[in-house]
Design an enzyme around this catalytic site. Sequence first.
Site, short mmCIF file in Angstrom:
data_model
loop_
_atom_site.label_atom_id
_atom_site.label_comp_id
_atom_site.label_asym_id
_atom_site.label_seq_id
_atom_site.Cartn_x
_atom_site.Cartn_y
_atom_site.Cartn_z
N ASP A 94 22.15 16.56 -9.10
CA ASP A 94 23.34 15.85 -8.63
C ASP A 94 24.48 16.85 -8.51
O ASP A 94 24.36 18.00 -8.95
CB ASP A 94 23.68 14.68 -9.54
CG ASP A 94 23.98 15.09 -10.97
OD1 ASP A 94 24.17 16.30 -11.22
OD2 ASP A 94 24.02 14.21 -11.85
N SER A 95 25.57 16.43 -7.94
CA SER A 95 26.64 17.38 -7.60
C SER A 95 27.58 17.68 -8.75
O SER A 95 28.40 18.60 -8.66
CB SER A 95 27.46 16.81 -6.44
OG SER A 95 28.18 15.66 -6.88
N GLY A 96 27.49 16.91 -9.83
CA GLY A 96 28.45 17.02 -10.91
C GLY A 96 29.63 16.10 -10.74
O GLY A 96 30.45 15.94 -11.65
N GLY A 97 29.72 15.45 -9.58
CA GLY A 97 30.87 14.60 -9.29
C GLY A 97 31.02 13.46 -10.28
O GLY A 97 32.11 13.22 -10.81
N ASP A 148 31.18 14.33 -4.29
CA ASP A 148 31.87 13.11 -3.86
C ASP A 148 32.77 12.62 -4.97
O ASP A 148 32.67 13.07 -6.11
CB ASP A 148 30.87 12.02 -3.50
CG ASP A 148 30.03 11.60 -4.70
OD1 ASP A 148 29.71 12.45 -5.54
OD2 ASP A 148 29.71 10.41 -4.81
N GLY A 217 28.30 5.22 -6.67
CA GLY A 217 29.36 4.30 -7.06
C GLY A 217 28.89 2.92 -7.44
O GLY A 217 29.70 2.00 -7.52
N ASP A 267 17.18 7.14 -10.17
CA ASP A 267 17.21 7.94 -11.39
C ASP A 267 18.10 7.26 -12.40
O ASP A 267 19.00 6.49 -12.04
CB ASP A 267 17.76 9.35 -11.12
CG ASP A 267 19.29 9.35 -11.14
OD1 ASP A 267 19.89 9.70 -12.17
OD2 ASP A 267 19.91 8.93 -10.12
N CYS A 305 0.02 -2.28 -22.53
CA CYS A 305 0.35 -0.91 -22.11
C CYS A 305 -0.72 0.06 -22.60
O CYS A 305 -1.18 -0.05 -23.74
CB CYS A 305 1.71 -0.52 -22.67
SG CYS A 305 2.21 1.18 -22.25
N CYS A 307 -0.25 3.50 -22.63
CA CYS A 307 0.32 4.82 -22.87
C CYS A 307 -0.13 5.38 -24.22
O CYS A 307 -0.67 4.66 -25.07
CB CYS A 307 1.85 4.78 -22.80
SG CYS A 307 2.67 4.11 -24.27
N CYS A 310 1.21 3.41 -27.30
CA CYS A 310 0.60 2.10 -27.53
C CYS A 310 -0.87 2.19 -27.92
O CYS A 310 -1.39 1.31 -28.60
CB CYS A 310 0.78 1.22 -26.29
SG CYS A 310 2.49 0.72 -26.02
N HIS A 336 6.68 6.05 -24.02
CA HIS A 336 6.38 4.67 -23.64
C HIS A 336 7.30 4.18 -22.52
O HIS A 336 6.84 3.61 -21.53
CB HIS A 336 6.51 3.75 -24.85
CG HIS A 336 6.45 2.30 -24.49
ND1 HIS A 336 5.27 1.65 -24.21
CD2 HIS A 336 7.44 1.39 -24.30
CE1 HIS A 336 5.54 0.39 -23.88
NE2 HIS A 336 6.84 0.21 -23.93
#
Length: 375
Positions: A94-97, A148, A217, A267, A305, A307, A310, A336
């Site tokens: 990401d841009s850090g914005g 941005d 945003g 994300d 699950c 995983c 579990c 998990h």
Amino acid sequence: MAAVRYELIKECSQTKARVGRLHTPHGTFETPIFMPVGTQGTVKTMTPEEVRDLGAGIILSNTYHLYLRPGSDLVREAGGLHRFMNWPHGILTDSGGYQVFSLGPLRKITEEGVEFKSHIDGSKHFFTPEKSIQIQMDLGADIIMAFDECPPHPSEYDYVKKSLEMTTRWAKRCQAAHTREDQALFGITQGGMYADLRRESAARLVELDFPGYAIGGLSVGEPKPLMYEMLEATVPELPKEKARYLMGVGSPDALLEGVARGVDMFDCVLPTRVARNGLAFTTHGKVVIRNARYARDFERLDPECGCYTCQNYSRAYLRHLYKAEEILVYRLLTIHNLHILLKMMKEARKAIEEDRFLQFKREFLDKYGQEMDHS
């Protein structure tokens, strides 16, 4: 050929959901996808191999944090972020914005850029669109983001309009500054909680012809129905032949609602952050493992699950680890939570391909809404 290319495979006949492939210099992966967040060059408590084995083809790292430490120049000297963190697959920075703007009184915004104080030592720094791009070129991610402004919620209409106009100007400056041909620079739409501004922002960025578009945003404190309303105003304005990325969203319900509205990439720090607070996502809702009700519960965390956590550990053992403040519990809950989200997205892709996504979404959310743990 472009460094990053989106390929549309299948559209759902019942919703806006779609399956695609995103081709990057470090591999191809199917969308819609959830990207685990490795803020400081690591997905917390996890090795890169573990993240890969869970099914993640791309992760996100943070420009602001890596700029402050260890420094983007050091990462460049190490051969770039892929080599530095031993992750040979896709990376998005990401841009850090968002981080800069979330500092509140510690930052000052001008047309040129943003002056801010480090949350680590209070030192002063200045980010311009050009500097954000230079840092991201040094880091060397496959996908980088335009710098941005992310307006807080709530914000007045006039402020948001001026903000999106500046974000558009900054986007042009980012394009001019970006020179690496082995990276793709995505634009970020803004517009607050105003549908007309959302559409305007999208239209103006589409004119700039980015290889992909993010929706910024949102998930900043607004009610989820309002977020979905803003998605419905924004996504139709974005090109079908390019990837669409909703930033900062990671709860199971919001992921599926975003997919239903045509989003390809997501994300969020949520699955790893809540794991460190003793919370697990399960197919039957959230489980707060620290609660006393699990002290003698020798069942698996989630019976449905498969995983590693579990398969091998009981709720009682996980609660014991949490109460004893043992590091292992953070790893086990993180494994998990990421497994649950990545598996859900894989099943969503399959459902779209088989034209039964709406049914899949309803069944998943009906079960998830049962809330195994109401505490």
